[in-house]
Design a protein around this motif. Structure first.
Motif, PDB file in Angstrom:
ATOM      1  N   ASP A 174       0.703  -1.226   0.087  1.00  0.00           N
ATOM      2  CA  ASP A 174       0.059  -0.106   0.088  1.00  0.00           C
ATOM      3  C   ASP A 174       0.941   1.408   0.030  1.00  0.00           C
ATOM      4  N   LEU A 175       2.181   1.210   0.702  1.00  0.00           N
ATOM      5  CA  LEU A 175       2.905   2.372   0.790  1.00  0.00           C
ATOM      6  C   LEU A 175       3.405   2.674  -0.581  1.00  0.00           C
ATOM      7  N   ASN A 176       3.947   1.548  -1.176  1.00  0.00           N
ATOM      8  CA  ASN A 176       4.474   1.765  -2.476  1.00  0.00           C
ATOM      9  C   ASN A 176       3.466   2.130  -3.532  1.00  0.00           C
ATOM     10  N   LYS A 177       2.174   1.639  -3.363  1.00  0.00           N
ATOM     11  CA  LYS A 177       1.249   1.823  -4.197  1.00  0.00           C
ATOM     12  C   LYS A 177       0.882   3.504  -4.367  1.00  0.00           C
ATOM     13  N   THR A 178       0.835   3.881  -3.051  1.00  0.00           N
ATOM     14  CA  THR A 178       0.505   5.194  -2.722  1.00  0.00           C
ATOM     15  C   THR A 178       1.713   6.148  -3.298  1.00  0.00           C
ATOM     16  N   LYS A 179       2.826   5.796  -2.992  1.00  0.00           N
ATOM     17  CA  LYS A 179       3.876   6.364  -3.756  1.00  0.00           C
ATOM     18  C   LYS A 179       4.006   6.564  -5.163  1.00  0.00           C
ATOM     19  N   GLU A 180       3.735   5.457  -5.797  1.00  0.00           N
ATOM     20  CA  GLU A 180       3.653   5.673  -7.438  1.00  0.00           C
ATOM     21  C   GLU A 180       2.424   6.554  -7.855  1.00  0.00           C
ATOM     22  N   MET A 181       1.196   6.468  -7.106  1.00  0.00           N
ATOM     23  CA  MET A 181       0.246   7.379  -7.409  1.00  0.00           C
ATOM     24  C   MET A 181       0.499   8.574  -7.368  1.00  0.00           C
ATOM     25  N   LEU A 182       1.193   8.889  -6.092  1.00  0.00           N
ATOM     26  CA  LEU A 182       1.559  10.390  -5.892  1.00  0.00           C
ATOM     27  C   LEU A 182       2.494  11.039  -6.874  1.00  0.00           C
ATOM     28  N   SER A 183       3.387   9.914  -7.230  1.00  0.00           N
ATOM     29  CA  SER A 183       4.397  10.361  -8.357  1.00  0.00           C
ATOM     30  C   SER A 183       3.831  10.718  -9.822  1.00  0.00           C
ATOM     31  N   LEU A 184       2.670   9.710 -10.244  1.00  0.00           N
ATOM     32  CA  LEU A 184       1.948  10.069 -11.225  1.00  0.00           C
ATOM     33  C   LEU A 184       0.998  11.169 -11.336  1.00  0.00           C
TER      34      LEU A 184
END
Length: 421
Positions: A75-85
């Motif tokens: 969930d942490l990595n998915k949130t990170k990727e979404m914020l990056s996008l």
């Protein structure tokens, strides 16, 4: 046979020197080969290395996932990727997104200074939707199984392929049956990603979006569709705006200080060690070039602490050369030949070089895994520098010394500043 070996050593030594200077020139000044459509540019370090906020200004936002439960790594990595996008879809270049601890994500956005709009954008939960021309929602991100970008094998067009789950399959079939010849827009929040025209009814749950101009655009659309909404709500806990003026003053001063320091080191090595000092300067030139090339390859973001770590590793690289040369001089004072002294000097200095660098590597790893922000950048720069300094000292300088001795360039003890009675 001896003359043949000497000639081979001279050739190899010359090629090594030319190679070192070519790498340094290409890295610091850049290189352009060819012309017109066939032109190929080798970008300089200044253009290729990503600079941190302290060097070019911008906004640094620390987001925290709002959850009382333990946040999983996925969930942490998915949130990170979404914020990056979410940041990069606006065309922001060189954005650095990193995780800090178990719940926090830091977003460094160089060259942007409107912190309020950035925080507002990042804090949105996010909703992916498929809408008809009247703005009615037909499907959401929950109905999409996956999205991939690629090229149509028959037409050669760049496409985005969509695959829907069972619920989405029925909804999409109903929508495309009614909307043939009309547009279905795909949006993330209020931002429209693409608005393809329905060519025919799609009942198998698999669709293709054509009309993408570039593969990068198709990748971006597919990534945002896959990421969907943020898995958990986030909140900005820290926002810092860094003015461009700091970097405008700091970077030139740091580069001047570094250049002066390196020049002083070169002069000292040449005056004190003479022949070996020249080889040490060649080794240091290659070392600096390799470190900067590695920064580009690894994607290191250069900051002021990173520059400090780079200059520190240059000093450590010199220290390794000093250890080796002093050992060689000790062997020469015992009456041994130059060739034997060089071999014994390198062998005797090896353990000291490895021990001193190993402790620094351990310290760098601890700082990298336990630190955050500038500390982490300092540790990574230091780690890369120490490893490459060991390589250039143990492999490159040793090779150049042996070639120089075999070529006859370093045939007398006086060239090592050693006098024999």
């Amino acid at each position: 046979m001896k003359t043949k070996g000497k000639g081979k050593s001279i050739t190899l030594f010359t090629l090594c020197v030319v190679g070192i200077f070519f790498l340094a020139f290409a890295g610091f000044h850049g290189l352009v080969v060819g012309s017109g459509s066939n032109q190929w540019e080798f970008k300089s370090f200044e253009k290729s290395i990503t600079k941190g906020l302290d060097l070019q200004g911008g906004v640094s936002v620390l987001m925290e996932i709002q959850s009382d439960k333990t946040v999983s790594k996925d969930d942490l990595n998915k949130t990170k990727e979404m914020l990056s996008l979410r940041v990069n879809k606006a065309g922001v270049a060189e954005t650095v997104v990193t995780t800090e601890g178990n719940k926090r994500i830091r977003i460094d956005i160089p060259g942007q200074y409107d912190s309020k709009s950035i925080v507002d954008s990042l804090s949105k939960t996010g909703e992916l939707s498929f809408k008809d021309p009247d703005g009615n929602v037909l499907l959401t991100g929950k109905d999409v199984k996956k999205a991939t970008s690629g090229t149509d094998q028959q037409t050669g067009q760049i496409i985005v392929s969509l695959e829907f789950n069972d619920a989405g399959k029925k909804k999409f079939a109903d929508a495309t049956t009614k909307l043939i010849g009309k547009q279905i827009s795909i949006s993330m929040d209020e931002d429209v990603l693409t608005s393809p025209v329905v060519q025919n009814a799609i009942i198998d749950g698999k669709a293709q979006i054509t009309g993408n101009k570039t593969a990068e655009e198709a990748n971006k659309i597919a990534a945002i569709i896959n990421a969907g909404a943020l898995p958990m709500p986030v909140k900005a806990v820290s926002t810092q705006t860094v003015g461009a003026q700091l970097g405008a003053n700091a970077l030139p001063n740091a580069l001047k200080a570094g250049a002066v320091g390196i020049c002083i080191i070169f002069v000292f090595m040449l005056l004190y060690y003479r022949g070996p000092g020249l080889i040490a300067c060649l080794g240091l030139t290659l070392f600096i070039s390799l470190v900067l090339f590695t920064f580009i390859g690894v994607g290191v973001t250069l900051t002021l602490p990173g520059i400090a770590a780079l200059l520190l590793t240059i000093g450590m690289a010199v220290d390794a050369n000093v250890l080796m040369f002093e050992r060689i001089r000790e062997e020469l004072r015992t009456g041994k030949s130059v060739k034997t002294s060089v071999k014994a000097g390198f062998h005797n200095a090896m353990s000291s070089i490895i021990d001193s660098n190993l402790t620094t590597i351990i310290s760098s790893l601890v700082l990298y895994f336990l630190g955050s922000g500038p500390v982490k950048g300092f540790a990574l720069t230091l780690l890369i520098g120490v490893i490459l300094s060991m390589f250039t000292a143990i492999v490159i300088v040793r090779l150049l010394m042996n070639l120089a001795v075999n070529a006859g360039f370093l045939s007398k003890p006086s060239l090592f500043r050693v006098k024999r009675g």
